[in-house]
Design a protein around this motif. Structure first.
Motif, PDB file in Angstrom:
ATOM      1  N   GLY A   5      -1.184  -5.987  -2.381  1.00 20.13           N
ATOM      2  CA  GLY A   5      -0.600  -5.347  -3.558  1.00 20.13           C
ATOM      3  C   GLY A   5      -1.549  -5.315  -4.734  1.00 20.13           C
ATOM      4  O   GLY A   5      -1.663  -4.303  -5.428  1.00 20.13           O
ATOM      5  N   ALA A   6      -2.243  -6.427  -4.962  1.00 20.87           N
ATOM      6  CA  ALA A   6      -3.198  -6.477  -6.066  1.00 20.87           C
ATOM      7  C   ALA A   6      -4.336  -5.484  -5.847  1.00 20.87           C
ATOM      8  O   ALA A   6      -4.747  -4.768  -6.776  1.00 20.87           O
ATOM      9  CB  ALA A   6      -3.747  -7.887  -6.218  1.00 20.87           C
ATOM     10  N   GLY A  28      -1.110  -1.587 -12.628  1.00 18.99           N
ATOM     11  CA  GLY A  28      -1.137  -1.742 -11.187  1.00 18.99           C
ATOM     12  C   GLY A  28      -0.879  -3.151 -10.694  1.00 18.99           C
ATOM     13  O   GLY A  28      -0.612  -3.354  -9.499  1.00 18.99           O
ATOM     14  N   LEU A  29      -0.949  -4.145 -11.583  1.00 17.08           N
ATOM     15  CA  LEU A  29      -0.709  -5.522 -11.164  1.00 17.08           C
ATOM     16  C   LEU A  29       0.742  -5.766 -10.761  1.00 17.08           C
ATOM     17  O   LEU A  29       1.050  -6.782 -10.132  1.00 17.08           O
ATOM     18  CB  LEU A  29      -1.115  -6.481 -12.285  1.00 17.08           C
ATOM     19  CG  LEU A  29      -2.613  -6.491 -12.625  1.00 17.08           C
ATOM     20  CD1 LEU A  29      -2.889  -7.422 -13.800  1.00 17.08           C
ATOM     21  CD2 LEU A  29      -3.441  -6.922 -11.413  1.00 17.08           C
ATOM     22  N   PHE A  30       1.627  -4.835 -11.121  1.00 17.33           N
ATOM     23  CA  PHE A  30       3.035  -4.983 -10.738  1.00 17.33           C
ATOM     24  C   PHE A  30       3.287  -4.560  -9.295  1.00 17.33           C
ATOM     25  O   PHE A  30       4.390  -4.766  -8.780  1.00 17.33           O
ATOM     26  CB  PHE A  30       3.936  -4.163 -11.674  1.00 17.33           C
ATOM     27  CG  PHE A  30       4.208  -4.838 -12.983  1.00 17.33           C
ATOM     28  CD1 PHE A  30       5.077  -5.911 -13.061  1.00 17.33           C
ATOM     29  CD2 PHE A  30       3.578  -4.411 -14.141  1.00 17.33           C
ATOM     30  CE1 PHE A  30       5.329  -6.539 -14.267  1.00 17.33           C
ATOM     31  CE2 PHE A  30       3.814  -5.030 -15.351  1.00 17.33           C
ATOM     32  CZ  PHE A  30       4.691  -6.103 -15.418  1.00 17.33           C
ATOM     33  N   VAL A  31       2.305  -3.978  -8.640  1.00 17.95           N
ATOM     34  CA  VAL A  31       2.483  -3.575  -7.236  1.00 17.95           C
ATOM     35  C   VAL A  31       2.779  -4.798  -6.371  1.00 17.95           C
ATOM     36  O   VAL A  31       3.662  -4.765  -5.507  1.00 17.95           O
ATOM     37  CB  VAL A  31       1.243  -2.829  -6.710  1.00 17.95           C
ATOM     38  CG1 VAL A  31       1.383  -2.567  -5.210  1.00 17.95           C
ATOM     39  CG2 VAL A  31       1.038  -1.521  -7.458  1.00 17.95           C
ATOM     40  N   PHE A  57      -4.154   2.395  -9.927  1.00 17.05           N
ATOM     41  CA  PHE A  57      -3.518   2.438 -11.238  1.00 17.05           C
ATOM     42  C   PHE A  57      -4.362   1.704 -12.274  1.00 17.05           C
ATOM     43  O   PHE A  57      -5.203   0.863 -11.927  1.00 17.05           O
ATOM     44  CB  PHE A  57      -2.118   1.806 -11.178  1.00 17.05           C
ATOM     45  CG  PHE A  57      -1.184   2.489 -10.227  1.00 17.05           C
ATOM     46  CD1 PHE A  57      -0.560   3.667 -10.572  1.00 17.05           C
ATOM     47  CD2 PHE A  57      -0.948   1.950  -8.974  1.00 17.05           C
ATOM     48  CE1 PHE A  57       0.300   4.305  -9.685  1.00 17.05           C
ATOM     49  CE2 PHE A  57      -0.094   2.570  -8.083  1.00 17.05           C
ATOM     50  CZ  PHE A  57       0.527   3.763  -8.439  1.00 17.05           C
ATOM     51  N   PRO A  58      -4.123   2.004 -13.554  1.00 17.25           N
ATOM     52  CA  PRO A  58      -4.817   1.243 -14.591  1.00 17.25           C
ATOM     53  C   PRO A  58      -4.345  -0.206 -14.592  1.00 17.25           C
ATOM     54  O   PRO A  58      -3.206  -0.505 -14.224  1.00 17.25           O
ATOM     55  CB  PRO A  58      -4.416   1.962 -15.887  1.00 17.25           C
ATOM     56  CG  PRO A  58      -3.142   2.667 -15.562  1.00 17.25           C
ATOM     57  CD  PRO A  58      -3.259   3.066 -14.118  1.00 17.25           C
ATOM     58  N   VAL A  59      -5.213  -1.096 -14.986  1.00 18.99           N
ATOM     59  CA  VAL A  59      -4.908  -2.525 -15.016  1.00 18.99           C
ATOM     60  C   VAL A  59      -5.204  -3.053 -16.405  1.00 18.99           C
ATOM     61  O   VAL A  59      -6.233  -2.730 -17.005  1.00 18.99           O
ATOM     62  CB  VAL A  59      -5.740  -3.296 -13.962  1.00 18.99           C
ATOM     63  CG1 VAL A  59      -5.560  -4.794 -14.125  1.00 18.99           C
ATOM     64  CG2 VAL A  59      -5.355  -2.856 -12.556  1.00 18.99           C
ATOM     65  N   GLY A  60      -4.300  -3.862 -16.913  1.00 18.34           N
ATOM     66  CA  GLY A  60      -4.491  -4.425 -18.244  1.00 18.34           C
ATOM     67  C   GLY A  60      -3.579  -5.607 -18.459  1.00 18.34           C
ATOM     68  O   GLY A  60      -2.989  -6.130 -17.497  1.00 18.34           O
ATOM     69  N   VAL A  62       0.835  -1.201   0.000  1.00 18.46           N
ATOM     70  CA  VAL A  62       0.000   0.000   0.000  1.00 18.46           C
ATOM     71  C   VAL A  62       0.870   1.251   0.000  1.00 18.46           C
ATOM     72  O   VAL A  62       0.623   2.201  -0.759  1.00 18.46           O
ATOM     73  CB  VAL A  62      -0.948  -0.005   1.219  1.00 18.46           C
ATOM     74  CG1 VAL A  62      -1.705   1.318   1.304  1.00 18.46           C
ATOM     75  CG2 VAL A  62      -1.924  -1.170   1.126  1.00 18.46           C
ATOM     76  N   LEU A  63       1.910   1.265   0.822  1.00 16.84           N
ATOM     77  CA  LEU A  63       2.816   2.411   0.867  1.00 16.84           C
ATOM     78  C   LEU A  63       3.551   2.595  -0.453  1.00 16.84           C
ATOM     79  O   LEU A  63       3.751   3.730  -0.914  1.00 16.84           O
ATOM     80  CB  LEU A  63       3.821   2.237   2.014  1.00 16.84           C
ATOM     81  CG  LEU A  63       3.255   2.355   3.426  1.00 16.84           C
ATOM     82  CD1 LEU A  63       4.323   2.015   4.464  1.00 16.84           C
ATOM     83  CD2 LEU A  63       2.711   3.758   3.670  1.00 16.84           C
TER      84      LEU A  63
END
Length: 285
Positions: free
Chosen positions: A147-148, A74-77, A155-158, A45-46
């Motif tokens: 994270g997910a 955003g999936l890379f978080v 963030f955008p997700v794709g 989250v941070l």
């Protein structure tokens, strides 16, 4: 005055499962356990919030792996958070749980009562280790899930571009994240066994926890010294960040298998030493 406990009592078939259920119940009802899981969840989250609020995107090659890709997907978080957590945060929390397995019971004065139950010392060791493994699973899944969620919200997700250049869909990318989490869970099995072993030598849980965490740091430091390259393949932390092959198409399982074999060796050796120490130990508390 010592308590003489038969190392091989008559064991009822369901005693082990009842003991395991009790161990997991106690572990996951502790405030400390949930505090550590919440702390792990805070890491992705941070990271996501910091990247979102940053005035400029991260430059490629700067910071943790995949940090520069978060703004595009955003999936890379989740993957970035796992990379950040592996060197310190995950070993720290796992060291706390593993070091407390037997030393914590001895410190509370409950170990001798556990040995009076018809489960046997070897089964008690197995149950305590199973509890540590359950926490390893919970810890890595917590990081991935947080994270997910943070990535989807901020963030955008794709479709995700893998290291091999191939593109996969969102569902498969989440499955790859869970696969990386499984890899890291396996990576922590050796450390959990080391913590269990140390826990058999002391009645002071803080000492066992600290020793386990310090050994994880020492192993990583030694793994980064080129003068000790001959030693690297034998260090339990050597493959901790070797999950890149799981982010290629097709998946290469070589690093996963090498890591699993190494951790299995540590589990076998430390488990045998732990039983050798625990089987003949006089339980005073």
């Amino acid at each position: 005055m010592t308590l003489s406990v038969d190392a091989s009592p008559r064991i009822s078939p369901g005693a082990g499962w009842a003991l395991l259920a009790s161990e997991l119940s106690v572990l996951f009802r502790r405030v400390r356990t949930w505090a550590m899981l919440l702390a792990l969840a805070a890491v992705p989250v941070l990271i996501a919030v910091a990247v979102k609020l940053s005035a400029r995107p991260a430059a490629p090659g700067r910071g943790p792996l995949f940090l520069d890709r978060i703004t595009q997907n955003g999936l890379f978080v989740a993957i970035t958070a796992l990379v950040v957590c592996v060197p310190l945060f995950l070993p720290l929390t796992v060291g706390v749980v593993a070091g407390d397995t037997l030393a914590g019971e001895a410190n509370l004065g409950t170990l001798r009562y556990l040995l009076l139950a018809p489960a046997g010392r070897i089964r008690l060791l197995a149950v305590k280790y199973a509890g540590a493994v359950a926490f390893c699973i919970a810890a890595t899944v917590t990081v991935v899930a947080a994270g997910a969620l943070a990535g989807v919200v901020l963030f955008p997700v794709g479709p995700v571009t893998l290291l091999s250049g191939d593109t996969i869909g969102e569902v498969e990318s989440l499955l790859r994240s869970l696969l990386v989490a499984a890899y890291i869970t396996v990576s922590l099995l050796g450390l959990s066994a080391i913590g269990l072993l140390i826990s058999t030598f002391t009645d002071v849980p803080v000492g066992a926890m600290a020793a386990t965490v310090v050994l994880s740091v020492v192993s990583q430091v030694l793994d980064n010294l080129p003068q000790l390259e001959w030693l690297h393949p034998w260090l339990f932390s050597h493959h901790w960040l070797g999950f890149a092959d799981l982010l290629r198409q097709p998946v290469s399982w070589d690093s996963f298998l090498d890591n699993a074999v190494l951790q299995a060796g540590y589990v076998a050796v430390c488990g045998a030493l732990a039983y050798g120490r625990f089987a003949g130990k006089d339980i005073l508390s």
